[in-house]
Design a protein around this motif. Sequence first.
Motif, PDB file in Angstrom:
ATOM      1  N   GLU A   1       0.834  -1.199   0.000  1.00 59.65           N
ATOM      2  CA  GLU A   1       0.000   0.000   0.000  1.00 59.65           C
ATOM      3  C   GLU A   1       0.874   1.256   0.000  1.00 59.65           C
ATOM      4  N   ILE A   2       0.463   2.241  -0.792  1.00 57.53           N
ATOM      5  CA  ILE A   2       1.262   3.440  -0.988  1.00 57.53           C
ATOM      6  C   ILE A   2       0.629   4.623  -0.279  1.00 57.53           C
ATOM      7  N   LEU A   3       1.453   5.322   0.503  1.00 52.27           N
ATOM      8  CA  LEU A   3       1.081   6.595   1.097  1.00 52.27           C
ATOM      9  C   LEU A   3       2.166   7.596   0.718  1.00 52.27           C
ATOM     10  N   LEU A   4       1.789   8.680   0.052  1.00 50.96           N
ATOM     11  CA  LEU A   4       2.764   9.693  -0.352  1.00 50.96           C
ATOM     12  C   LEU A   4       2.983  10.651   0.816  1.00 50.96           C
ATOM     13  N   THR A   5       4.209  10.678   1.342  1.00 53.33           N
ATOM     14  CA  THR A   5       4.519  11.522   2.491  1.00 53.33           C
ATOM     15  C   THR A   5       5.163  12.827   2.058  1.00 53.33           C
TER      16      THR A   5
ATOM     17  N   LYS B   1       3.228   9.491 -10.383  1.00 54.97           N
ATOM     18  CA  LYS B   1       2.684   9.166 -11.702  1.00 54.97           C
ATOM     19  C   LYS B   1       1.699   7.992 -11.608  1.00 54.97           C
ATOM     20  N   CYS B   2       1.997   7.042 -10.752  1.00 59.74           N
ATOM     21  CA  CYS B   2       1.078   5.913 -10.565  1.00 59.74           C
ATOM     22  C   CYS B   2      -0.222   6.387  -9.917  1.00 59.74           C
ATOM     23  N   GLY B   3      -0.115   7.354  -8.995  1.00 58.35           N
ATOM     24  CA  GLY B   3      -1.317   7.935  -8.403  1.00 58.35           C
ATOM     25  C   GLY B   3      -2.168   8.640  -9.444  1.00 58.35           C
ATOM     26  N   GLU B   4      -1.520   9.291 -10.412  1.00 55.76           N
ATOM     27  CA  GLU B   4      -2.250   9.936 -11.502  1.00 55.76           C
ATOM     28  C   GLU B   4      -2.971   8.895 -12.366  1.00 55.76           C
ATOM     29  N   ALA B   5      -2.356   7.724 -12.534  1.00 54.01           N
ATOM     30  CA  ALA B   5      -2.995   6.650 -13.305  1.00 54.01           C
ATOM     31  C   ALA B   5      -4.263   6.167 -12.604  1.00 54.01           C
ATOM     32  N   VAL B   6      -4.200   6.035 -11.277  1.00 52.66           N
ATOM     33  CA  VAL B   6      -5.376   5.607 -10.517  1.00 52.66           C
ATOM     34  C   VAL B   6      -6.491   6.637 -10.660  1.00 52.66           C
ATOM     35  N   TYR B   7      -6.137   7.913 -10.569  1.00 47.10           N
ATOM     36  CA  TYR B   7      -7.153   8.963 -10.712  1.00 47.10           C
ATOM     37  C   TYR B   7      -7.745   8.947 -12.123  1.00 47.10           C
ATOM     38  N   ALA B   8      -6.903   8.758 -13.142  1.00 49.70           N
ATOM     39  CA  ALA B   8      -7.389   8.730 -14.521  1.00 49.70           C
ATOM     40  C   ALA B   8      -8.408   7.608 -14.725  1.00 49.70           C
ATOM     41  N   LEU B   9      -8.135   6.437 -14.143  1.00 48.40           N
ATOM     42  CA  LEU B   9      -9.085   5.331 -14.255  1.00 48.40           C
ATOM     43  C   LEU B   9     -10.389   5.670 -13.541  1.00 48.40           C
ATOM     44  N   LYS B  10     -10.280   6.270 -12.364  1.00 48.61           N
ATOM     45  CA  LYS B  10     -11.488   6.665 -11.638  1.00 48.61           C
ATOM     46  C   LYS B  10     -12.316   7.650 -12.461  1.00 48.61           C
ATOM     47  N   LYS B  11     -11.653   8.625 -13.059  1.00 46.91           N
ATOM     48  CA  LYS B  11     -12.370   9.620 -13.857  1.00 46.91           C
ATOM     49  C   LYS B  11     -13.055   8.965 -15.053  1.00 46.91           C
TER      50      LYS B  11
END
Length: 279
Positions: free
Chosen positions: A150-154, A170-180
């Motif tokens: 699990e990833i937490l950006l500190t 960048k991986c967090g942006e990929a997760v957001y893109a899929l959600k959108k």
Amino acid sequence: MKLLLPKVLDHLTNKAIVWCDLTGPHSFRRAHSSTIALAPQMARAEKFIFDSRTDNDHDFVGAVRETALEMMQAGLFHLPHPVTWIEDPFESEPDKRHFYLCIEHGTRIEVRMFHGADLGPRGPWLSVFEPRIEIDLAEPKHTFALNGVEILLTVAEPLAYPERFHVKRKCGEAVYALKKFLVTLATGQAVTERVDRKKSAGLPKRFRDYSHTIIRVPLDETPGHTDPGAAGPKRRKHLVRGYTWGKNTRPLEERRWIAPFFRGSAELGEVSRSHTVVG
């Protein structure tokens, strides 16, 4: 808008790439064997181009994230096909794109990320992100996992480990893109265009054609700046988040899913209905 998957497959199997892991980017003359193994899944995936426009509205981003979480909790957050390929073009440079190979199995969605941009003499066109992004549908949350962790950006990480933070971001942006993408489909208001493949049997992979669907968010026409009666540039409509009515106050059989929707500008006479109830 042209599907760039054939170009991605050609680079993935035949040309130089940039390999990005948690230690940073590395140049390779050929792709890693584990990534080449993804090519058959990419070819057989249901394919989409998602023309989503740039996100510079905090309210819109928040509505996407909260709706996605509510969809997970309601059991409604699913890919349109078990193996889905999404191309996400940059608004100002349509040939510069992020690519996502999304695979749903059981209660998890796995995302593999690629980036394509013409770097000229600076390096290869295709960047491949090594971490396997995972979204756990059984335990809905805003966070995600990379390679099972699990990833937490500190706050301290950008200074201590800048390359690792860049890949995680960048991986967090990929997760957001899929959600959108999935939230846009859930509104039922997306503008869709089906593009059927042309005959390309026998052609090299880089010239082959694939059927795909273009998904666009609905837009408003804004009034012209100089001429009040003229149409100006288009802007994305406001997103009203979806939620489960009665989630904390009603028994399960009485709860109702209130679907997200795009609301137009009142001044343009394009205000959508207040909500859509899905039982």
